[in-house]
Design a protein around this motif. Sequence first.
Motif, PDB file in Angstrom:
ATOM      1  N   ALA A 143       0.871  -1.275   0.023  1.00 43.38           N
ATOM      2  CA  ALA A 143       0.025   0.007   0.002  1.00 43.38           C
ATOM      3  C   ALA A 143       0.776   1.343  -0.034  1.00 43.38           C
ATOM      4  N   ASP A 144       0.423   2.362  -0.920  1.00 39.94           N
ATOM      5  CA  ASP A 144       1.022   3.447  -0.484  1.00 39.94           C
ATOM      6  C   ASP A 144       0.446   4.493   0.188  1.00 39.94           C
ATOM      7  N   ALA A 145      -1.195   4.195   0.586  1.00 39.33           N
ATOM      8  CA  ALA A 145      -1.971   4.728   1.345  1.00 39.33           C
ATOM      9  C   ALA A 145      -2.666   4.063   2.087  1.00 39.33           C
ATOM     10  N   VAL A 146      -2.874   4.098   3.390  1.00 37.17           N
ATOM     11  CA  VAL A 146      -4.035   3.466   4.336  1.00 37.17           C
ATOM     12  C   VAL A 146      -5.086   4.451   4.823  1.00 37.17           C
ATOM     13  N   CYS A 147      -6.137   4.052   4.843  1.00 33.27           N
ATOM     14  CA  CYS A 147      -7.235   4.915   5.279  1.00 33.27           C
ATOM     15  C   CYS A 147      -7.820   4.420   6.469  1.00 33.27           C
ATOM     16  N   PHE A 148      -7.823   4.986   7.689  1.00 36.12           N
ATOM     17  CA  PHE A 148      -8.487   4.448   8.968  1.00 36.12           C
ATOM     18  C   PHE A 148      -9.736   5.041   9.173  1.00 36.12           C
ATOM     19  N   HIS A 151       4.272   5.447   8.819  1.00 38.75           N
ATOM     20  CA  HIS A 151       4.919   6.545   8.545  1.00 38.75           C
ATOM     21  C   HIS A 151       6.480   6.191   8.104  1.00 38.75           C
ATOM     22  N   GLN A 152       6.964   5.306   9.029  1.00 37.99           N
ATOM     23  CA  GLN A 152       8.379   4.815   8.786  1.00 37.99           C
ATOM     24  C   GLN A 152       8.527   4.470   7.306  1.00 37.99           C
ATOM     25  N   ARG A 153       7.823   4.029   7.003  1.00 40.02           N
ATOM     26  CA  ARG A 153       7.934   3.034   5.529  1.00 40.02           C
ATOM     27  C   ARG A 153       7.379   4.033   4.380  1.00 40.02           C
ATOM     28  N   SER A 154       7.127   5.193   4.701  1.00 36.04           N
ATOM     29  CA  SER A 154       6.494   6.249   3.852  1.00 36.04           C
ATOM     30  C   SER A 154       5.156   6.088   3.214  1.00 36.04           C
ATOM     31  N   VAL A 155       4.554   5.295   4.022  1.00 40.30           N
ATOM     32  CA  VAL A 155       2.924   5.281   3.653  1.00 40.30           C
ATOM     33  C   VAL A 155       2.031   6.352   4.287  1.00 40.30           C
ATOM     34  N   LYS A 156       1.529   7.045   3.385  1.00 36.07           N
ATOM     35  CA  LYS A 156       0.656   7.988   3.671  1.00 36.07           C
ATOM     36  C   LYS A 156      -0.817   7.413   4.733  1.00 36.07           C
ATOM     37  N   VAL A 157      -0.848   7.792   5.732  1.00 32.57           N
ATOM     38  CA  VAL A 157      -2.012   7.586   6.591  1.00 32.57           C
ATOM     39  C   VAL A 157      -3.175   8.572   6.585  1.00 32.57           C
ATOM     40  N   PHE A 158      -4.332   8.329   6.348  1.00 32.80           N
ATOM     41  CA  PHE A 158      -5.471   9.070   6.459  1.00 32.80           C
ATOM     42  C   PHE A 158      -6.579   8.616   7.205  1.00 32.80           C
ATOM     43  N   LEU A 159      -7.193   9.632   8.114  1.00 35.64           N
ATOM     44  CA  LEU A 159      -8.382   9.257   9.033  1.00 35.64           C
ATOM     45  C   LEU A 159      -9.651   9.798   8.111  1.00 35.64           C
ATOM     46  N   VAL A 160     -10.398   8.805   7.924  1.00 40.30           N
ATOM     47  CA  VAL A 160     -11.825   9.009   6.959  1.00 40.30           C
ATOM     48  C   VAL A 160     -12.945   8.590   7.941  1.00 40.30           C
ATOM     49  N   ILE A 173     -13.376  16.192  17.154  1.00 42.18           N
ATOM     50  CA  ILE A 173     -12.900  15.102  17.903  1.00 42.18           C
ATOM     51  C   ILE A 173     -11.622  14.363  17.009  1.00 42.18           C
ATOM     52  N   VAL A 174     -11.903  14.086  15.958  1.00 39.14           N
ATOM     53  CA  VAL A 174     -10.987  13.309  15.060  1.00 39.14           C
ATOM     54  C   VAL A 174      -9.715  14.102  14.816  1.00 39.14           C
ATOM     55  N   GLU A 175      -9.683  15.238  14.755  1.00 37.05           N
ATOM     56  CA  GLU A 175      -8.340  16.135  14.726  1.00 37.05           C
ATOM     57  C   GLU A 175      -7.570  15.874  16.097  1.00 37.05           C
ATOM     58  N   HIS A 176      -8.180  15.633  17.031  1.00 35.62           N
ATOM     59  CA  HIS A 176      -7.646  15.549  18.446  1.00 35.62           C
ATOM     60  C   HIS A 176      -6.997  14.163  18.422  1.00 35.62           C
ATOM     61  N   VAL A 177      -7.754  13.097  17.700  1.00 35.74           N
ATOM     62  CA  VAL A 177      -6.920  11.793  17.510  1.00 35.74           C
ATOM     63  C   VAL A 177      -5.673  12.016  16.646  1.00 35.74           C
ATOM     64  N   ALA A 178      -6.057  12.650  15.394  1.00 36.97           N
ATOM     65  CA  ALA A 178      -4.806  12.957  14.506  1.00 36.97           C
ATOM     66  C   ALA A 178      -3.544  13.477  15.136  1.00 36.97           C
ATOM     67  N   THR A 179      -3.695  14.412  16.053  1.00 36.08           N
ATOM     68  CA  THR A 179      -2.752  14.933  16.658  1.00 36.08           C
ATOM     69  C   THR A 179      -1.769  14.023  17.517  1.00 36.08           C
ATOM     70  N   GLN A 180      -2.736  13.263  18.221  1.00 32.17           N
ATOM     71  CA  GLN A 180      -2.114  11.895  18.955  1.00 32.17           C
ATOM     72  C   GLN A 180      -1.284  10.989  18.184  1.00 32.17           C
ATOM     73  N   LEU A 181      -1.595  10.771  16.765  1.00 24.80           N
ATOM     74  CA  LEU A 181      -1.024   9.887  16.083  1.00 24.80           C
ATOM     75  C   LEU A 181       0.150  10.432  15.075  1.00 24.80           C
ATOM     76  N   ASN A 182       0.329  11.812  15.211  1.00 25.31           N
ATOM     77  CA  ASN A 182       1.190  12.662  14.489  1.00 25.31           C
ATOM     78  C   ASN A 182       0.675  12.476  12.677  1.00 25.31           C
ATOM     79  N   ILE A 183      -0.799  12.383  12.577  1.00 20.48           N
ATOM     80  CA  ILE A 183      -1.125  12.533  11.154  1.00 20.48           C
ATOM     81  C   ILE A 183      -1.494  13.902  10.937  1.00 20.48           C
ATOM     82  N   PRO A 184      -1.271  14.600   9.670  1.00 24.30           N
ATOM     83  CA  PRO A 184      -1.297  15.689   9.477  1.00 24.30           C
ATOM     84  C   PRO A 184      -2.840  15.939   9.446  1.00 24.30           C
ATOM     85  N   LEU A 185      -2.887  17.305   9.899  1.00 25.66           N
ATOM     86  CA  LEU A 185      -4.751  17.549   9.874  1.00 25.66           C
ATOM     87  C   LEU A 185      -5.227  17.720   8.319  1.00 25.66           C
ATOM     88  N   HIS A 186      -4.360  18.067   7.521  1.00 18.04           N
ATOM     89  CA  HIS A 186      -4.966  17.730   6.077  1.00 18.04           C
ATOM     90  C   HIS A 186      -5.363  16.440   5.554  1.00 18.04           C
TER      91      HIS A 186
END
Length: 238
Positions: free
Chosen positions: A26-31, A111-120, A127-140
């Motif tokens: 995968a080059d992107a994983v959506c959670f 992230h270490q493997r350069s896979v892009k991670v998204f929260l969908v 609430i989801v932005e708070h989670v993203a911050t905990q996981l070092n996922i960019p807000l965009h």
Amino acid sequence: FKVNFTDPYICIMTTLSQTKEIFRRADAVCFDVDSTVIREEGIDELAKFCGVGDAVTEMTRKAMGGSVTFKTALTERLSIIRCSREQVNKLITDHPPQLTAGIKELVDTLHQRSVKVFLVSGGFRCIVEHVATQLNIPLHHVYANRLKFYFNGEFAGFDETQPTSESNGKGKVISMLKEKHGFKNVVMIGDGATDLEACPPANAFIGFGGNVVRQQVKERSLWYITSFRELLKELEKI
């Protein structure tokens, strides 16, 4: 049989081994977020906080089971809750969302493997932005619903233009990500019917039952996991 890893609009889930290979490549994983990345359903927690928990939990069950459209369920639940901006902020402060065991390690590894991670998420961006911050996922990299409030902080509905407010909305987000970034292999991971229906355009779907098991999703998932450590083990094979 040959797996087509290059067609961005085909979800091929012919065998478990092929699904695992798509995940490894995968080059992107959506959670999904509620009951996947975090242990609870954000809208249910908000309803409990506002004193209308039981009525809203039943609507959530119907929505996740796929028996009503997502937008209908979201509209009905929010009309019951009618939360103020102050209540939402206090919920996040007093009862911050709890990360599911293993998700931090999994996201860090991706992230270490350069896979892009998204929260969908069909949940709420605040609430989801708070989670993203905990996981070092960019807000965009966050796609979720937006609550609307009047100037005095009272509830004013939700932004119905967001794709995640509709059934098939997560699939629309994934199609957009593929078009925008040129991703070839996108994996969707989640616990509910709205996650399952995002494949296609996702190239593979992984059902998650670590917090709640939804029978329809379990039965229709070629790869169904109950712990994120199963995904970490798969990545270790690379």
